[in-house]
Write a protein that holds these residues in place. Structure first.
Motif, PDB file in Angstrom:
ATOM      1  N   THR A  95       0.824  -1.196   0.000  1.00 18.67           N
ATOM      2  CA  THR A  95       0.000   0.000   0.000  1.00 18.67           C
ATOM      3  C   THR A  95       0.862   1.252   0.000  1.00 18.67           C
ATOM      4  OG1 THR A  95      -0.091   0.049   2.412  1.00 18.67           O
ATOM      5  CG2 THR A  95      -1.845  -1.166   1.271  1.00 18.67           C
ATOM      6  N   TRP A  96       0.200   2.354  -0.359  1.00 16.78           N
ATOM      7  CA  TRP A  96       0.830   3.667  -0.363  1.00 16.78           C
ATOM      8  C   TRP A  96       0.618   4.331   0.989  1.00 16.78           C
ATOM      9  CZ3 TRP A  96       3.991   5.710  -3.889  1.00 16.78           C
ATOM     10  CH2 TRP A  96       3.995   5.163  -5.176  1.00 16.78           C
ATOM     11  N   PHE A 143       5.814   3.309  -0.856  1.00 18.33           N
ATOM     12  CA  PHE A 143       5.069   2.150  -1.340  1.00 18.33           C
ATOM     13  C   PHE A 143       5.700   0.933  -0.693  1.00 18.33           C
ATOM     14  CE2 PHE A 143       3.947  -1.188  -4.420  1.00 18.33           C
ATOM     15  CZ  PHE A 143       2.580  -0.978  -4.503  1.00 18.33           C
ATOM     16  N   PHE A 151       7.688   2.652 -10.044  1.00 20.48           N
ATOM     17  CA  PHE A 151       6.473   2.721  -9.228  1.00 20.48           C
ATOM     18  C   PHE A 151       5.363   3.505  -9.916  1.00 20.48           C
ATOM     19  CE2 PHE A 151       9.959   1.714  -6.539  1.00 20.48           C
ATOM     20  CZ  PHE A 151       9.451   0.726  -5.721  1.00 20.48           C
ATOM     21  N   ARG A 152       5.571   3.881 -11.143  1.00 18.71           N
ATOM     22  CA  ARG A 152       4.527   4.570 -11.903  1.00 18.71           C
ATOM     23  C   ARG A 152       3.482   3.553 -12.328  1.00 18.71           C
ATOM     24  NH1 ARG A 152       8.929   8.389 -15.040  1.00 18.71           N
ATOM     25  NH2 ARG A 152       9.570   9.421 -13.107  1.00 18.71           N
ATOM     26  N   LYS A 164       0.933   2.732 -10.435  1.00 18.97           N
ATOM     27  CA  LYS A 164       0.432   2.059  -9.233  1.00 18.97           C
ATOM     28  C   LYS A 164      -0.450   2.984  -8.394  1.00 18.97           C
ATOM     29  CE  LYS A 164       4.543  -0.883  -8.931  1.00 18.97           C
ATOM     30  NZ  LYS A 164       3.973  -2.136  -9.322  1.00 18.97           N
ATOM     31  N   LYS A 165      -0.998   4.023  -9.017  1.00 16.72           N
ATOM     32  CA  LYS A 165      -1.919   4.973  -8.382  1.00 16.72           C
ATOM     33  C   LYS A 165      -1.250   5.976  -7.444  1.00 16.72           C
ATOM     34  CE  LYS A 165      -5.507   2.749 -10.132  1.00 16.72           C
ATOM     35  NZ  LYS A 165      -5.656   2.950 -11.534  1.00 16.72           N
TER      36      LYS A 165
END
Length: 162
Positions: free
Chosen positions: A2-3, A64, A93-94, A96-97
């Motif tokens: 998760t972020w 993340f 990490f692009r 991935k919201k």
């Protein structure tokens, strides 16, 4: 995974590393060659980052799965407008919201500082960033500043939900 995104001091080791990565990517793309460490140092020198702290701004870091991989800042230009700046996600990490969450947090922080509008400037070659901004309700506006790398400007009324 998760972020987790939150305000963080711009001078921490993690924030500084992300700011260096940001300058490395935008400079390398502009020059069409890898930026040198000295060029990155020059980009960071006297860049005004000290203003990215309340009440004149804010700096945020995104993690993340616990790893610091994103950052962004906002600078109050006047009592109503906040400028978004240094928006960066490490390439792996692009998609991935995280960019959407980063924009949402920066807009929320801008509201907390009293802004009713956000603005930003970017270059035409940063097509991924431009697409992100448009998807999040930013519209092209007349230039609100000048500079060597200011090729297009965007704005968004923070009262709008688009």
């Amino acid at each position: 995974m998760t972020w987790q995104l939150a305000p963080e001091a711009f001078g921490t080791v993690v924030a500084t590393r992300l700011r260096r990565d940001y300058y490395d990517e935008v400079a390398s793309r502009y020059w069409k060659r890898p930026a040198t460490s000295e060029e990155i140092d020059q980009g960071l020198a006297n860049d005004g980052v000290e203003l990215l702290t309340p009440p004149t701004g804010q700096f945020v870091v995104g993690r993340f799965g616990g790893e610091a991989v994103a950052c962004g800042g906002l600078l109050m230009l006047d009592p109503e407008r906040a400028e978004l700046t240094r928006i960066y996600l490490r390439p792996a990490f692009r998609g991935k919201k995280g960019a959407s969450l980063l924009l949402e947090l920066l807009e929320s922080e801008a509201r907390l500082l009293g802004a009713s509008r956000t603005v930003l400037n970017t270059r035409l070659d940063l097509v991924e960033a431009r697409s992100l901004y448009v998807r999040h309700g930013y519209h092209e506006i007349p230039a609100y500043c000048t500079g060597l790398y200011v090729e297009i400007c965007y704005g968004k009324d923070l009262g709008r939900s688009d």
